[in-house]
Design a protein around this motif. Sequence first.
Motif, mmCIF file in Angstrom:
data_model
loop_
_atom_site.group_PDB
_atom_site.id
_atom_site.type_symbol
_atom_site.label_atom_id
_atom_site.label_comp_id
_atom_site.label_asym_id
_atom_site.label_seq_id
_atom_site.Cartn_x
_atom_site.Cartn_y
_atom_site.Cartn_z
ATOM 1 N N UNK A 6 -19.103 -2.219 3.446
ATOM 2 C CA UNK A 6 -18.392 -1.100 3.980
ATOM 3 C C UNK A 6 -16.807 -1.531 3.941
ATOM 4 N N UNK A 7 -16.052 -1.132 2.973
ATOM 5 C CA UNK A 7 -14.557 -1.357 2.828
ATOM 6 C C UNK A 7 -13.706 0.119 2.618
ATOM 7 N N UNK A 8 -12.763 -0.084 3.157
ATOM 8 C CA UNK A 8 -11.633 0.815 2.901
ATOM 9 C C UNK A 8 -10.663 0.486 1.744
ATOM 10 N N UNK A 9 -10.918 0.435 0.445
ATOM 11 C CA UNK A 9 -10.077 -0.336 -0.111
ATOM 12 C C UNK A 9 -9.009 0.634 -0.572
ATOM 13 N N UNK A 10 -8.942 1.711 -0.396
ATOM 14 C CA UNK A 10 -7.837 2.701 -0.783
ATOM 15 C C UNK A 10 -6.791 2.653 0.045
ATOM 16 N N UNK A 11 -7.021 2.085 1.175
ATOM 17 C CA UNK A 11 -6.120 2.183 2.245
ATOM 18 C C UNK A 11 -4.638 1.650 1.951
ATOM 19 N N UNK A 12 -3.502 2.252 2.539
ATOM 20 C CA UNK A 12 -2.103 1.971 2.097
ATOM 21 C C UNK A 12 -1.782 0.570 2.270
ATOM 22 N N UNK A 13 -2.594 0.165 3.278
ATOM 23 C CA UNK A 13 -2.346 -1.253 3.385
ATOM 24 C C UNK A 13 -2.432 -2.393 2.234
ATOM 25 N N UNK A 14 -3.184 -1.671 1.332
ATOM 26 C CA UNK A 14 -3.516 -2.456 0.212
ATOM 27 C C UNK A 14 -2.731 -1.953 -1.192
ATOM 28 N N UNK A 15 -1.867 -1.176 -0.746
ATOM 29 C CA UNK A 15 -1.039 -0.588 -1.929
ATOM 30 C C UNK A 15 -0.364 -1.748 -2.795
ATOM 31 N N UNK A 16 0.176 -2.706 -1.935
ATOM 32 C CA UNK A 16 0.992 -3.897 -2.750
ATOM 33 C C UNK A 16 0.248 -4.626 -3.641
ATOM 34 N N UNK A 17 -1.075 -5.159 -3.141
ATOM 35 C CA UNK A 17 -1.671 -6.065 -3.823
ATOM 36 C C UNK A 17 -3.224 -5.830 -4.064
ATOM 37 N N UNK A 18 -3.503 -4.239 -4.290
ATOM 38 C CA UNK A 18 -5.107 -4.162 -4.151
ATOM 39 C C UNK A 18 -5.527 -4.947 -5.099
ATOM 40 N N UNK A 19 -5.293 -4.894 -6.475
ATOM 41 C CA UNK A 19 -5.752 -5.850 -7.587
ATOM 42 C C UNK A 19 -6.135 -7.304 -7.118
ATOM 43 N N UNK A 20 -5.008 -7.931 -6.740
ATOM 44 C CA UNK A 20 -5.238 -9.385 -6.252
ATOM 45 C C UNK A 20 -6.096 -9.321 -5.111
ATOM 46 N N UNK A 21 -6.265 -8.565 -4.165
ATOM 47 C CA UNK A 21 -7.046 -8.550 -3.018
ATOM 48 C C UNK A 21 -8.530 -8.403 -3.502
ATOM 49 N N UNK A 22 -8.834 -7.554 -4.515
ATOM 50 C CA UNK A 22 -10.145 -7.438 -5.065
ATOM 51 C C UNK A 22 -10.684 -8.624 -5.973
#
Length: 274
Positions: A6-22
């Motif tokens: 369960x993760x909200x990956x689209x959250x704007x909190x990840x906009x800057x580094x979504x690929x790196x976070x994944x």
Amino acid sequence: MFVDSHAHLEGEQFDADREQMIARAREAGVETIVAIGSGTGPGSLDCGIQLAEKYPFIYATMGIHPHEAKLAADADFRELEQLAKQPKVIAWGEIGLDYFYDHSPRDVQKQVFLTQMELAQAAKLPIVIHCRPSDGSDNAWEDCLSLLHEQWSPNGLGGILHCFTGTWAHAKRALDMGFMISFAGNVTFPKAQQILDAAKQVPLDRMLIETDSPFLAPVPHRGKRNEPAFVKETARQLGELRGLSTEEMGRQTAGNFYNFFKLAESGKNEVAGR
Ligand SMILES: [Zn+2]
Ligand SMILES: [Zn+2]
């Protein structure tokens, strides 16, 4: 060896580094992530699916969260019916009741919950349940579990109680209806005793772990943005409780996830059936 259920990956909190976070999640041993597709409500209900289409190891859900129940219109339910047919959608959610924030009136929350249970049943998808009572009460548990008992349990599709915070008695009622119990980072908090008491008794083969990213970061990241790589802290805490290593608890809960959703293990990632 870990599945973040369960993760909200689209959250704007990840906009800057979504690929790196994944990428960090993969490096930390997270082999599968479920991208929860409730987004910010109507207008963003395909947000999980978009990520699942991009990454082979991400699956998706979609549904209207109780917070946004008051925004739900007929057209949104029709859209969800169509989205439910996408191949990487494995569950409908998160749906349920939130009497803590009461962002939508409770009667509206119940109605939107019921409507989505009907649609999920027609789509033959399990459901992901969000249930949060008012402080010091179990009001939402009573309403949620009795609605599930009347409207959902007979179809045998089951689902996940996500971010479980109830008592063992609540967990037991859900287990008896075929639900998996998913634990989040709040099991690492000092005031987690009730959750840990329940987690001691949930059968090992019925447990899942999740982050609920970007919310609810576990100790030692508490107070910061949460991300799927941190799911191992939940595995560590539950492992200590049950006499397993972090890795063993990770493998156990990952296996439970693949079994419940009848998915091939990591690397293959084709949907084997529902
Ligand atoms: Zn939730
Ligand atoms: Zn959530």
